[in-house]
Scaffold this motif. Structure first.
Motif, PDB file in Angstrom:
ATOM      1  N   ARG A  75     -18.919  -6.345 -10.169  1.00 31.03           N
ATOM      2  CA  ARG A  75     -19.249  -5.741 -11.461  1.00 31.03           C
ATOM      3  C   ARG A  75     -18.093  -6.016 -12.414  1.00 31.03           C
ATOM      4  O   ARG A  75     -17.312  -5.136 -12.744  1.00 31.03           O
ATOM      5  N   GLY A  76     -17.964  -7.282 -12.848  1.00 29.71           N
ATOM      6  CA  GLY A  76     -16.814  -7.670 -13.659  1.00 29.71           C
ATOM      7  C   GLY A  76     -15.559  -7.587 -12.808  1.00 29.71           C
ATOM      8  O   GLY A  76     -15.514  -8.095 -11.690  1.00 29.71           O
ATOM      9  N   PRO A  77     -14.522  -6.900 -13.316  1.00 28.16           N
ATOM     10  CA  PRO A  77     -13.286  -6.778 -12.530  1.00 28.16           C
ATOM     11  C   PRO A  77     -13.401  -5.785 -11.381  1.00 28.16           C
ATOM     12  O   PRO A  77     -12.574  -5.768 -10.485  1.00 28.16           O
ATOM     13  N   GLN A  78     -14.420  -4.951 -11.420  1.00 30.10           N
ATOM     14  CA  GLN A  78     -14.593  -3.940 -10.389  1.00 30.10           C
ATOM     15  C   GLN A  78     -15.532  -4.446  -9.289  1.00 30.10           C
ATOM     16  O   GLN A  78     -16.341  -5.342  -9.507  1.00 30.10           O
ATOM     17  N   ILE A  79     -15.397  -3.843  -8.126  1.00 30.19           N
ATOM     18  CA  ILE A  79     -16.246  -4.196  -6.994  1.00 30.19           C
ATOM     19  C   ILE A  79     -16.794  -2.921  -6.375  1.00 30.19           C
ATOM     20  O   ILE A  79     -16.246  -1.834  -6.550  1.00 30.19           O
ATOM     21  N   ALA A  80     -17.879  -3.043  -5.663  1.00 32.38           N
ATOM     22  CA  ALA A  80     -18.451  -1.923  -4.913  1.00 32.38           C
ATOM     23  C   ALA A  80     -19.055  -2.479  -3.636  1.00 32.38           C
ATOM     24  O   ALA A  80     -19.608  -3.596  -3.623  1.00 32.38           O
ATOM     25  N   PHE A  81     -18.925  -1.737  -2.559  1.00 36.12           N
ATOM     26  CA  PHE A  81     -19.499  -2.169  -1.298  1.00 36.12           C
ATOM     27  C   PHE A  81     -21.021  -2.154  -1.362  1.00 36.12           C
ATOM     28  O   PHE A  81     -21.624  -1.250  -1.966  1.00 36.12           O
ATOM     29  N   THR A  82     -21.635  -3.121  -0.742  1.00 38.13           N
ATOM     30  CA  THR A  82     -23.052  -3.024  -0.424  1.00 38.13           C
ATOM     31  C   THR A  82     -23.183  -2.063   0.757  1.00 38.13           C
ATOM     32  O   THR A  82     -22.174  -1.717   1.396  1.00 38.13           O
ATOM     33  N   PRO A  83     -24.372  -1.578   1.088  1.00 37.71           N
ATOM     34  CA  PRO A  83     -24.506  -0.712   2.268  1.00 37.71           C
ATOM     35  C   PRO A  83     -23.940  -1.343   3.532  1.00 37.71           C
ATOM     36  O   PRO A  83     -23.263  -0.678   4.317  1.00 37.71           O
ATOM     37  N   ALA A  84     -24.187  -2.645   3.727  1.00 39.36           N
ATOM     38  CA  ALA A  84     -23.652  -3.321   4.912  1.00 39.36           C
ATOM     39  C   ALA A  84     -22.127  -3.391   4.846  1.00 39.36           C
ATOM     40  O   ALA A  84     -21.436  -3.204   5.860  1.00 39.36           O
ATOM     41  N   GLY A  85     -21.589  -3.656   3.661  1.00 41.23           N
ATOM     42  CA  GLY A  85     -20.145  -3.718   3.504  1.00 41.23           C
ATOM     43  C   GLY A  85     -19.476  -2.384   3.753  1.00 41.23           C
ATOM     44  O   GLY A  85     -18.424  -2.303   4.397  1.00 41.23           O
ATOM     45  N   ALA A  86     -20.102  -1.306   3.242  1.00 40.50           N
ATOM     46  CA  ALA A  86     -19.544   0.029   3.456  1.00 40.50           C
ATOM     47  C   ALA A  86     -19.531   0.400   4.926  1.00 40.50           C
ATOM     48  O   ALA A  86     -18.557   0.985   5.434  1.00 40.50           O
ATOM     49  N   GLN A  87     -20.598   0.043   5.631  1.00 39.59           N
ATOM     50  CA  GLN A  87     -20.670   0.334   7.067  1.00 39.59           C
ATOM     51  C   GLN A  87     -19.582  -0.433   7.829  1.00 39.59           C
ATOM     52  O   GLN A  87     -18.904   0.117   8.708  1.00 39.59           O
ATOM     53  N   PHE A  88     -19.383  -1.694   7.458  1.00 42.16           N
ATOM     54  CA  PHE A  88     -18.366  -2.508   8.125  1.00 42.16           C
ATOM     55  C   PHE A  88     -16.957  -1.982   7.826  1.00 42.16           C
ATOM     56  O   PHE A  88     -16.104  -1.890   8.712  1.00 42.16           O
ATOM     57  N   TYR A  89     -16.721  -1.613   6.565  1.00 42.11           N
ATOM     58  CA  TYR A  89     -15.409  -1.083   6.166  1.00 42.11           C
ATOM     59  C   TYR A  89     -15.082   0.190   6.929  1.00 42.11           C
ATOM     60  O   TYR A  89     -13.956   0.364   7.424  1.00 42.11           O
ATOM     61  N   GLU A  90     -16.033   1.114   7.030  1.00 45.24           N
ATOM     62  CA  GLU A  90     -15.805   2.362   7.760  1.00 45.24           C
ATOM     63  C   GLU A  90     -15.468   2.089   9.226  1.00 45.24           C
ATOM     64  O   GLU A  90     -14.687   2.808   9.849  1.00 45.24           O
ATOM     65  N   ALA A  91     -16.049   1.002   9.774  1.00 48.81           N
ATOM     66  CA  ALA A  91     -15.832   0.694  11.193  1.00 48.81           C
ATOM     67  C   ALA A  91     -14.468   0.070  11.452  1.00 48.81           C
ATOM     68  O   ALA A  91     -13.905   0.260  12.537  1.00 48.81           O
ATOM     69  N   VAL A  92     -13.911  -0.654  10.451  1.00 46.09           N
ATOM     70  CA  VAL A  92     -12.686  -1.421  10.739  1.00 46.09           C
ATOM     71  C   VAL A  92     -11.432  -0.875  10.074  1.00 46.09           C
ATOM     72  O   VAL A  92     -10.324  -1.222  10.478  1.00 46.09           O
ATOM     73  N   ARG A  93     -11.558  -0.024   9.051  1.00 46.68           N
ATOM     74  CA  ARG A  93     -10.374   0.294   8.252  1.00 46.68           C
ATOM     75  C   ARG A  93      -9.308   1.044   9.050  1.00 46.68           C
ATOM     76  O   ARG A  93      -8.109   0.776   8.897  1.00 46.68           O
ATOM     77  N   ASP A  94      -9.719   1.996   9.903  1.00 50.53           N
ATOM     78  CA  ASP A  94      -8.726   2.738  10.684  1.00 50.53           C
ATOM     79  C   ASP A  94      -8.017   1.821  11.670  1.00 50.53           C
ATOM     80  O   ASP A  94      -6.804   1.936  11.881  1.00 50.53           O
ATOM     81  N   ALA A  95      -8.779   0.897  12.270  1.00 46.54           N
ATOM     82  CA  ALA A  95      -8.168  -0.036  13.218  1.00 46.54           C
ATOM     83  C   ALA A  95      -7.169  -0.947  12.514  1.00 46.54           C
ATOM     84  O   ALA A  95      -6.069  -1.202  13.024  1.00 46.54           O
ATOM     85  N   VAL A  96      -7.508  -1.420  11.316  1.00 44.03           N
ATOM     86  CA  VAL A  96      -6.592  -2.276  10.558  1.00 44.03           C
ATOM     87  C   VAL A  96      -5.331  -1.507  10.195  1.00 44.03           C
ATOM     88  O   VAL A  96      -4.212  -2.014  10.316  1.00 44.03           O
ATOM     89  N   ALA A  97      -5.477  -0.256   9.757  1.00 39.31           N
ATOM     90  CA  ALA A  97      -4.316   0.551   9.396  1.00 39.31           C
ATOM     91  C   ALA A  97      -3.419   0.797  10.600  1.00 39.31           C
ATOM     92  O   ALA A  97      -2.188   0.791  10.485  1.00 39.31           O
ATOM     93  N   THR A  98      -4.033   1.014  11.768  1.00 41.50           N
ATOM     94  CA  THR A  98      -3.252   1.223  12.987  1.00 41.50           C
ATOM     95  C   THR A  98      -2.458  -0.030  13.337  1.00 41.50           C
ATOM     96  O   THR A  98      -1.283   0.045  13.718  1.00 41.50           O
ATOM     97  N   ILE A  99      -3.089  -1.203  13.213  1.00 39.97           N
ATOM     98  CA  ILE A  99      -2.403  -2.468  13.485  1.00 39.97           C
ATOM     99  C   ILE A  99      -1.240  -2.656  12.510  1.00 39.97           C
ATOM    100  O   ILE A  99      -0.134  -3.049  12.891  1.00 39.97           O
ATOM    101  N   GLU A 100      -1.470  -2.357  11.227  1.00 40.39           N
ATOM    102  CA  GLU A 100      -0.412  -2.504  10.226  1.00 40.39           C
ATOM    103  C   GLU A 100       0.764  -1.577  10.529  1.00 40.39           C
ATOM    104  O   GLU A 100       1.926  -1.978  10.431  1.00 40.39           O
ATOM    105  N   LEU A 101       0.446  -0.331  10.887  1.00 38.48           N
ATOM    106  CA  LEU A 101       1.506   0.631  11.185  1.00 38.48           C
ATOM    107  C   LEU A 101       2.313   0.197  12.411  1.00 38.48           C
ATOM    108  O   LEU A 101       3.550   0.239  12.403  1.00 38.48           O
ATOM    109  N   ALA A 102       1.607  -0.229  13.470  1.00 37.63           N
ATOM    110  CA  ALA A 102       2.301  -0.660  14.684  1.00 37.63           C
ATOM    111  C   ALA A 102       3.183  -1.878  14.417  1.00 37.63           C
ATOM    112  O   ALA A 102       4.311  -1.978  14.911  1.00 37.63           O
TER     113      ALA A 102
END
Length: 294
Positions: A57-84
């Protein structure tokens, strides 16, 4: 079938950053890559999965339903990897102190403070909690800002909980109002939340001028104590009086909660030296609030 060696881990990290910042440019800046590189990584994921993950949406973005589902599934794991990884880079020396600032003293006293010990024990972090109603100044030293009414533009934020207003009182006070019509209920108010009664009245289709507002207190936590003591009924955020409702010291005078349209947000200070620990605190607090709202 996709082989493990074909899974684009860098692209997944880029998607997590894009979801975190809500903008490809800011995500790229956080990762040290260009906005076009972010777009290429997202396109790689979309090509692999066969579905669109974002709506542009121009400079802004929004998840599609599939994107939101994927993000919810991976974001905590990615943050844990970054922290470690960050801890490994730092020789496993972890920062042991976090400064959390809030513009909501009542929320802090009734919701955050009672559970801070759990976080500090499980994460081996000391949390310093400070309150201030004024917006933070540039370069001010804090790690997390918890607020309802302040905005930090272009800053990573977490929606902790959406606010609902309820009308509560002591059991005796609520019982005494059963024969009274709603506009005649004796209400008490808090100067720190002047919007609470008008928002609730509009939802109930009652003119504010018709309401019977008596005592007024400076802070919401003082009004909560007055409601427990039987001074009157109080319009308050459900999350602030959750424990009192659970214990029975306060009861609902009206079963229907009113959505105020506001959200409680946690911002990670862009100048914090402890961003990963700040994100971990935000993630933990959001989980606690979500768990208690079930």
């Amino acid at each position: 079938m996709v082989e493990k060696s074909d899974i684009p881990m860098v692209a997944i990290r880029v998607l997590a950053a894009a979801g975190r910042y809500g903008n490809f440019t800011r995500a790229g800046a956080a990762l040290g890559i260009t906005q076009s590189a972010v777009s290429r990584h997202i396109a790689t994921l979309e090509g692999l999965t066969g579905v669109a993950l974002f709506e542009r949406r121009g400079p802004q973005i929004a998840f599609t339903p599939a994107g939101a589902q994927f993000y919810e599934a991976v974001r905590d794991a990615v943050a844990t990897i970054e922290l470690a990884t960050q801890q490994m880079i730092q020789g496993q020396i972890k920062h042991d102190r976090l400064t959390v600032r809030t513009s909501m003293p009542s929320f802090a006293m009734n919701v955050v403070v009672p559970v801070l010990g759990i976080f500090m024990e499980s994460h081996k972090l000391q949390v310093d909690l400070i309150t201030s109603l004024s917006p933070p100044q540039p370069r001010e030293e804090f790690d997390v800002l918890i607020t309802r009414d302040l905005v930090l533009p272009d800053t990573e934020s977490w929606e902790l909980i959406r606010e609902e207003l309820v009308c509560v009182g002591s059991p005796a006070m609520v019982a005494a109002q059963q024969a009274q019509t709603l506009p005649n209920w004796p209400l008490i108010a808090a100067k720190s939340r002047p919007d609470a009664i008008p928002v609730w009245a509009v939802a109930k289709d009652i003119s504010v001028d018709r309401l019977n507002v008596g005592a007024v207190y400076d802070h919401l936590f003082l009004a909560v104590a007055a409601a427990i003591g039987g001074t009157g009924l109080l319009i308050a955020p459900r999350v602030v009086v959750r424990d009192q409702l659970n214990s029975g010291t306060l009861v609902l005078a009206d079963d229907e909660a009113v959505a105020s349209g506001a959200s409680y947000l946690a911002y990670v200070n862009a100048h914090s030296k402890h961003v990963l620990e700040a994100r971990e605190f935000c993630r933990w607090l959001k989980g606690i609030l979500r768990q208690h709202s079930l």
